[in-house]
Design an enzyme around this catalytic site. Structure first.
Site, short mmCIF file in Angstrom:
data_model
loop_
_atom_site.label_atom_id
_atom_site.label_comp_id
_atom_site.label_asym_id
_atom_site.label_seq_id
_atom_site.Cartn_x
_atom_site.Cartn_y
_atom_site.Cartn_z
N CYS B 35 0.82 -1.21 0.00
CA CYS B 35 0.00 0.00 0.00
C CYS B 35 0.85 1.26 0.00
CB CYS B 35 -0.90 0.04 1.23
SG CYS B 35 -2.20 -1.17 1.18
N CYS B 105 -3.12 9.54 5.97
CA CYS B 105 -2.07 9.27 6.96
C CYS B 105 -2.64 9.33 8.37
CB CYS B 105 -0.93 10.27 6.82
SG CYS B 105 -0.04 10.12 5.27
#
Lengths: 400, 282
Positions: B35, B105
């Site tokens: 990822c 994030c």
């Protein structure tokens, strides 16, 4: 802070000689080349001398050189110009590793009634030429395949490609933005029909490019307007930049041997020593068939944007194929097409030198890059023991 | 160029609490090498269930490292229940904001925390919740996760979905499916509104105005904005609603149709049948 520029495939410093050549065309010789008076007309003559300089670098006839605003415009003008001139042909052949100027244009055309065949590459980034021969049909208006890759520096056997295209009766356009000025090109004995070059990749300013159109090729203008560039590209000429491009081409011709020797030596040293000092690193792209200035390295277990941030902190300018640096979340289509594992794409760094690069700069990068990789690996949950190729390590969700 | 706040830079260049905890009480791991980012969060708790130490390891970009560092600072000293309340927005705020395309994030931070808490409580990783079908094959994101992000952050475009959970950021082949999920989520929300609204009840003027405004913001503007247009509410007088088109809608030859088929239809659907929508040029 001193900075080390190792991103010359992105853009280059304008050579001081080029700047000097350009300056009088802002305040002294500012006439319009299309004007009847001598003040403007003399500028037209100067443009022809720049055209001559560009032609000499690539072994073309000056009449075959058309000035544009950039590489992307040249690519668009070439492909769309050929399609327009051959309206009955609806097929295009290209590669999966093209620069976005060609890659996205072909995607756009595929959505607008054209049929596009994208050729794949092997793990070294090389094309399979048999596949190319099979792909070209009677309906193929143009084959657009780059000369050298901007990310890996891999050079395609463009003359061989041209022979195949010729045999099959189609036309070859090549985006040579990264190749011109770095390796010798001679179009006088070439099978290339159209070739794109860009000023700012060879120490000329941004905002100027050129398209080589071989004599006898039917080409419909992309920018429609005035009679400039033999009715093939409307718009008043960007005189200072064209003069700069001419000078840059003259300089590039003079320095070609230096690219092959000096720049390549620096690149090889940089590459070898980094691969030696940083474990779990690999080279992306063919080791031999490559531009002399480019190296593309992947570091396992770390992410490219983080590497660039830390390099930036040291004043080192580089780029990466990592998803987080692409503006989208998509990692480099070039490295993916080469089958570089996702893990290595994310940790990829491209370093590209120029004739202005020095041994001192190369040593500086060699000194600082390996510790940066070490530092990020200390933060990373992955390492040799947890080496997992590609697959999801844990997919956890504990949402209420 | 990096559009990071000073605080993000600080936590990236000088990350707090990097490393492993020996014999941790809770561990949460999310993400993967494939990822492009991954986070392992480790917690140590005292007898009363308060977090005494937090450490992390991250594979990812600058903001992924900064988000993980911030998260460890935020959870220290909190009880697990207090920590469980931390949202992705809290993490982003702690860092004085993250660029839009980096919001995932902070989402990764919250997910690692959730996973660690679940791990401590001895819960099996709650499969059923995310057992949906993988929609984005590039990043392994399921339909359930996409729907969750759409609801949680009121997302209306595919680009926003990509920013928050990466889905659709790779080959883009799942874009139609993501759009379908967005449409479905908001369709369901609309139905909820419909149920909440008893059709027979007469609206007061204030209620009517409020609802007209809400419907324009929620159901009409995003559609027009997606096509580069926009609309402004000018006035409400009884059942007469006056609007003005903006941006590309102004020039659009079919804006008259839009006025009736979209604007008026939506307002009649969600507010009251008797509304008449009129356009004034700005």
């Amino acid at each position: 802070m001193k900075f080390v520029y190792a991103d010359n495939n992105a853009t280059t410093m304008v050579a001081p000689e080029v700047v000097e050549t350009m300056l009088p065309y802002f305040t002294e010789y500012y006439g319009n080349p299309s004007s009847m008076h001598t003040f403007g007309g003399q500028v037209a003559k100067k443009i022809d001398s720049a055209r001559q300089q560009v032609a000499e670098l690539i072994g073309a006839d000056p009449g075959e050189v058309m000035f544009t605003s950039c590489g992307t415009e040249s690519d668009n003008a070439a492909i769309l110009g050929i399609l327009k001139a051959n309206p009955h042909k609806r097929h295009i052949v290209t590669s999966r590793v093209e620069h976005s100027a060609v890659y996205n244009l072909c995607k756009y055309l595929a959505q607008n009634g054209y049929h596009v065949t994208e050729l794949g590459v092997d793990t070294h980034g090389m094309l399979n030429l048999n596949e190319l021969a099979d792909a070209i049909k009677e309906d193929t208006a143009v084959v657009s395949i780059m000369y050298a890759n901007n990310e890996t520096g891999v050079i395609f056997p463009i003359e061989e490609i041209g022979n195949i295209v010729k045999q099959k009766g189609s036309l070859l356009h090549t985006d040579a933005v990264q190749a011109v000025g770095k390796i010798p090109i001679n179009l006088s004995k070439s099978t290339i029909d159209l070739l794109t070059l860009s000023g700012h990749k060879l120490h000329a300013p941004k905002g100027v490019g050129a398209l080589f159109i071989k004599k006898g090729i039917t080409f419909a203008p992309f920018i429609i307007g005035g009679h400039q560039e033999k009715n093939r590209r409307g718009g008043t000429e960007n005189v200072p930049s064209i003069m700069g491009l001419g000078k840059a081409c003259e300089l590039a011709k003079k320095h070609l041997a230096e690219e092959r020797n000096g720049v390549k030596l620096l690149r090889d040293k940089l590459e070898n020593e980094i691969l030696q000092k940083a474990p779990d690193a690999r080279l992306n792209g063919h080791k031999i068939h490559r531009l002399p200035n480019t190296t593309n390295l992947s570091f396992e277990f770390v992410e490219g944007e983080a590497i660039l941030l830390l390099l930036n902190e040291k004043g080192i300018c580089a780029s990466s194929g990592s998803a987080c640096t692409s503006g989208s979340l998509e990692p480099s289509h070039v490295l993916r097409a080469m089958g570089v594992p996702f893990t290595a794409v994310h940790g990829s760094v491209r370093l590209s030198l120029s004739r202005y690069s020095t041994m001192e700069e190369v040593d500086f990068i060699i000194e600082h890059l390996p510790p940066i990789i070490r530092r990020l690996r200390e933060i990373s949950p992955y390492g040799r023991d947890t080496k997992v190729k590609g697959q999801v390590v844990t997919q956890v969700s504990a949402r209420p | 160029m990096w559009d990071y706040s000073e605080k993000v830079k600080d936590h990236f260049f000088r990350p707090r609490n990097v490393g492993d905890i020996e014999d941790p009480d809770a561990v949460g791991e999310v993400g993967s090498l494939a990822c492009g980012d991954a986070l392992k969060l480790m917690l140590k708790l005292d007898g009363s269930g308060r977090i005494t130490d937090a450490k992390f390891k991250t594979f990812g970009c600058g903001s992924a490292i900064a988000s993980a560092s911030a998260l460890t600072e935020m959870v220290k000293g909190k009880t697990l229940s207090e920590a469980a309340k931390i949202t992705d927005n809290d993490i982003a705020e702690y860092l004085d904001g993250l660029p839009e395309q980096k919001m995932h994030c902070s989402v990764m931070g919250r997910e690692a925390l959730e996973a660690a808490i679940a791990n401590y409580r001895g819960l099996k990783i709650e499969k059923p919740v995310d057992e949906g079908t993988i929609v984005c094959k590039c990043f392994g994101v399921t339909d359930n996760k996409i729907a969750h992000e759409v609801r949680e952050h009121k997302l209306t475009t595919i680009e926003q979905v990509t920013n928050f959970c990466k889905a659709g950021g790779g080959c883009r082949s799942c874009h139609p499916q993501i759009q379908a999920i967005i449409d479905e989520v908001w369709q369901k929300e609309k139905e909820k509104v419909m149920i909440a609204k008893s059709p027979a009840k007469r609206l007061t003027n204030i209620q009517k105005m409020k609802m007209v405004q809400e419907v324009i913001e929620r159901d009409i503007r995003p559609t027009l904005q997606a096509d580069g247009g926009d609309i402004e509410l000018i006035d409400i007088d009884g059942d007469r609603v006056t609007v003005s088109f903006r941006k590309s809608c102004v020039e659009c030859p079919s804006s008259k149709v839009t006025l009736k088929s979209t604007v008026e239809a939506k307002l009649r659907e969600f507010v009251t049948d008797s509304l008449i929508v009129e356009e004034v040029s700005s």
